[in-house]
Design a protein around this motif. Structure first.
Motif, PDB file in Angstrom:
ATOM      1  N   VAL A  15     -57.577 -33.529 -78.982  1.00 56.23           N
ATOM      2  CA  VAL A  15     -57.422 -33.961 -80.368  1.00 56.23           C
ATOM      3  C   VAL A  15     -55.946 -34.180 -80.633  1.00 56.23           C
ATOM      4  CG1 VAL A  15     -57.786 -33.379 -82.799  1.00 56.23           C
ATOM      5  CG2 VAL A  15     -59.457 -32.661 -81.095  1.00 56.23           C
ATOM      6  N   GLY A  16     -55.601 -35.253 -81.345  1.00 56.22           N
ATOM      7  CA  GLY A  16     -54.198 -35.489 -81.663  1.00 56.22           C
ATOM      8  C   GLY A  16     -53.988 -36.746 -82.477  1.00 56.22           C
ATOM      9  N   LEU A  17     -52.714 -37.156 -82.601  1.00 54.39           N
ATOM     10  CA  LEU A  17     -52.321 -38.352 -83.329  1.00 54.39           C
ATOM     11  C   LEU A  17     -51.637 -39.316 -82.371  1.00 54.39           C
ATOM     12  CD1 LEU A  17     -50.718 -36.638 -86.479  1.00 54.39           C
ATOM     13  CD2 LEU A  17     -53.085 -37.415 -86.197  1.00 54.39           C
ATOM     14  N   VAL A  18     -51.619 -40.597 -82.773  1.00 52.46           N
ATOM     15  CA  VAL A  18     -50.931 -41.613 -81.980  1.00 52.46           C
ATOM     16  C   VAL A  18     -50.036 -42.423 -82.902  1.00 52.46           C
ATOM     17  CG1 VAL A  18     -52.664 -41.803 -80.154  1.00 52.46           C
ATOM     18  CG2 VAL A  18     -52.921 -43.165 -82.230  1.00 52.46           C
ATOM     19  N   THR A  19     -48.938 -42.919 -82.347  1.00 51.49           N
ATOM     20  CA  THR A  19     -48.035 -43.784 -83.100  1.00 51.49           C
ATOM     21  C   THR A  19     -48.578 -45.206 -83.105  1.00 51.49           C
ATOM     22  OG1 THR A  19     -46.717 -44.320 -81.137  1.00 51.49           O
ATOM     23  CG2 THR A  19     -46.100 -42.330 -82.371  1.00 51.49           C
ATOM     24  N   ALA A  20     -47.878 -46.081 -83.818  1.00 48.18           N
ATOM     25  CA  ALA A  20     -48.293 -47.484 -83.863  1.00 48.18           C
ATOM     26  C   ALA A  20     -48.251 -48.112 -82.476  1.00 48.18           C
ATOM     27  CB  ALA A  20     -47.395 -48.253 -84.828  1.00 48.18           C
ATOM     28  N   ALA A  21     -47.378 -47.603 -81.612  1.00 51.93           N
ATOM     29  CA  ALA A  21     -47.287 -48.124 -80.249  1.00 51.93           C
ATOM     30  C   ALA A  21     -48.325 -47.519 -79.313  1.00 51.93           C
ATOM     31  CB  ALA A  21     -45.876 -47.873 -79.696  1.00 51.93           C
ATOM     32  N   ASP A  24     -52.596 -43.304 -86.390  1.00 52.26           N
ATOM     33  CA  ASP A  24     -54.021 -42.987 -86.353  1.00 52.26           C
ATOM     34  C   ASP A  24     -54.212 -41.622 -85.706  1.00 52.26           C
ATOM     35  OD1 ASP A  24     -56.703 -43.255 -86.732  1.00 52.26           O
ATOM     36  OD2 ASP A  24     -56.987 -44.935 -85.359  1.00 52.26           O
ATOM     37  N   ALA A  25     -55.414 -41.081 -85.897  1.00 50.62           N
ATOM     38  CA  ALA A  25     -55.820 -39.840 -85.239  1.00 50.62           C
ATOM     39  C   ALA A  25     -56.914 -40.167 -84.242  1.00 50.62           C
ATOM     40  CB  ALA A  25     -56.323 -38.825 -86.263  1.00 50.62           C
TER      41      ALA A  25
END
Length: 307
Positions: A231-237, A265-266
């Motif tokens: 589980v985590g987050l991502v940057t626009a890249a 986003d997650a």
């Protein structure tokens, strides 16, 4: 005329060897019956303690007894392997009673088949009762307090995989007893091999079936029934931000959390509850295949040594 000398009737009888195995190992069979009876009693007590005296339909709020039962069932495969490798096979080879049976019109293959078939039937019957009762108690609750299906003891005791591991323990025990030909050596090696297989498959269990990837608000609000792999987050890249996540109660707050974290986003990589049975069947199939290989190896080894 020369009188014909026939082998004892119990050995000429196709069922005689089965009754011989039952008689020799009757103590172990009684112990197994007691274990099953104790498991049934413990699970029924757990259900009564959790539901109280108000009857059916109430949520189960205390699963301590259920967890204890699951942990106890989890210990059965190495115990079965120890018995099979030590008392069932190793001791008879060490004491010479197996060789004596082979001289009385009992082929080595028939001797080993009886040694495996009798406990396999008893183990299958007992484990079926324990598994069905465990599932009944586990699924009787309607509250969120029930342990997750992905927890090690629940996954093992609540499906066919538990029986598969017990039969694997029996097969590995027989093979170990034939390899070591000693009671203690067969006992130790059989237990170690069974625990090693179990530990390996538990470690890689999440890879036995394709995972599901959720993104957005759905990933932030994972249901308790999902087994969270990552589980985590991502940057626009698309670069992951490890160790951070947004778990908000409303979409607007979720979007604000993303902005605060500098994320676009997650995401969540999970096994949803719908993956329970596929994982059960795949792992059970692997374990039963290993058990079959162990049985084939045991018969091949016995044939070579008895030749």
């Amino acid at each position: 005329m020369t009188a014909l000398t026939l082998p004892p009737r119990r050995l000429r009888d196709p069922h005689g060897l089965t009754w011989s195995v039952l008689r020799v190992h009757r103590t172990a069979l009684w112990v197994w019956a007691a274990v099953v009876a104790a498991g049934v009693g413990g699970l029924l007590w757990s259900y009564r303690q959790a539901t109280g005296n108000a009857g059916d339909g109430l949520p189960l709020d205390d699963f301590a007894g259920l967890r204890l039962a699951g942990s106890a069932i989890l210990l059965l495969p190495p115990v079965v392997a120890a018995f099979a490798g030590g008392a069932l096979i190793g001791r008879e080879l060490e004491n010479g009673t197996a060789a004596l049976a082979w001289t009385q019109s009992v082929s080595p293959a028939r001797w080993l088949a009886a040694k495996l078939a009798v406990p396999a039937v008893a183990l299958t019957a007992g484990m079926t009762v324990l598994t069905l009762l465990f599932r009944w108690v586990w699924t009787s609750g309607t509250s969120g307090a029930a342990p997750g299906w992905y927890e090690k003891d629940v996954f093992f005791a609540g499906g066919p995989v538990g029986l598969a591991y017990v039969l694997l323990g029996l097969a590995l025990g027989a093979l170990s007893g034939l390899l070591m030909r000693r009671t203690l050596s067969g006992l130790g090696f059989a237990s170690f091999a069974t625990v090693l297989v179990h530990f390996t498959l538990v470690t890689f269990r999440s890879r036995l079936w394709p995972t599901t990837r959720w993104t957005g608000f759905e990933a932030a609000r994972l249901p308790a029934s999902a087994d969270r792999i990552e589980v985590g987050l991502v940057t626009a890249a698309g670069k992951p931000l490890s160790g951070t996540q947004c778990n908000m109660d409303a979409p607007r707050e979720f979007e604000q959390c993303l902005r605060d974290m500098g994320a676009a986003d997650a995401y969540a990589v999970v096994h949803p509850a719908s993956h329970y049975w596929p994982l059960q069947f795949v792992e059970s199939g692997i374990v039963l295949a290993l058990a079959a290989l162990a049985c084939v190896a045991a018969f091949a080894l016995l044939r070579r040594r008895a030749a």
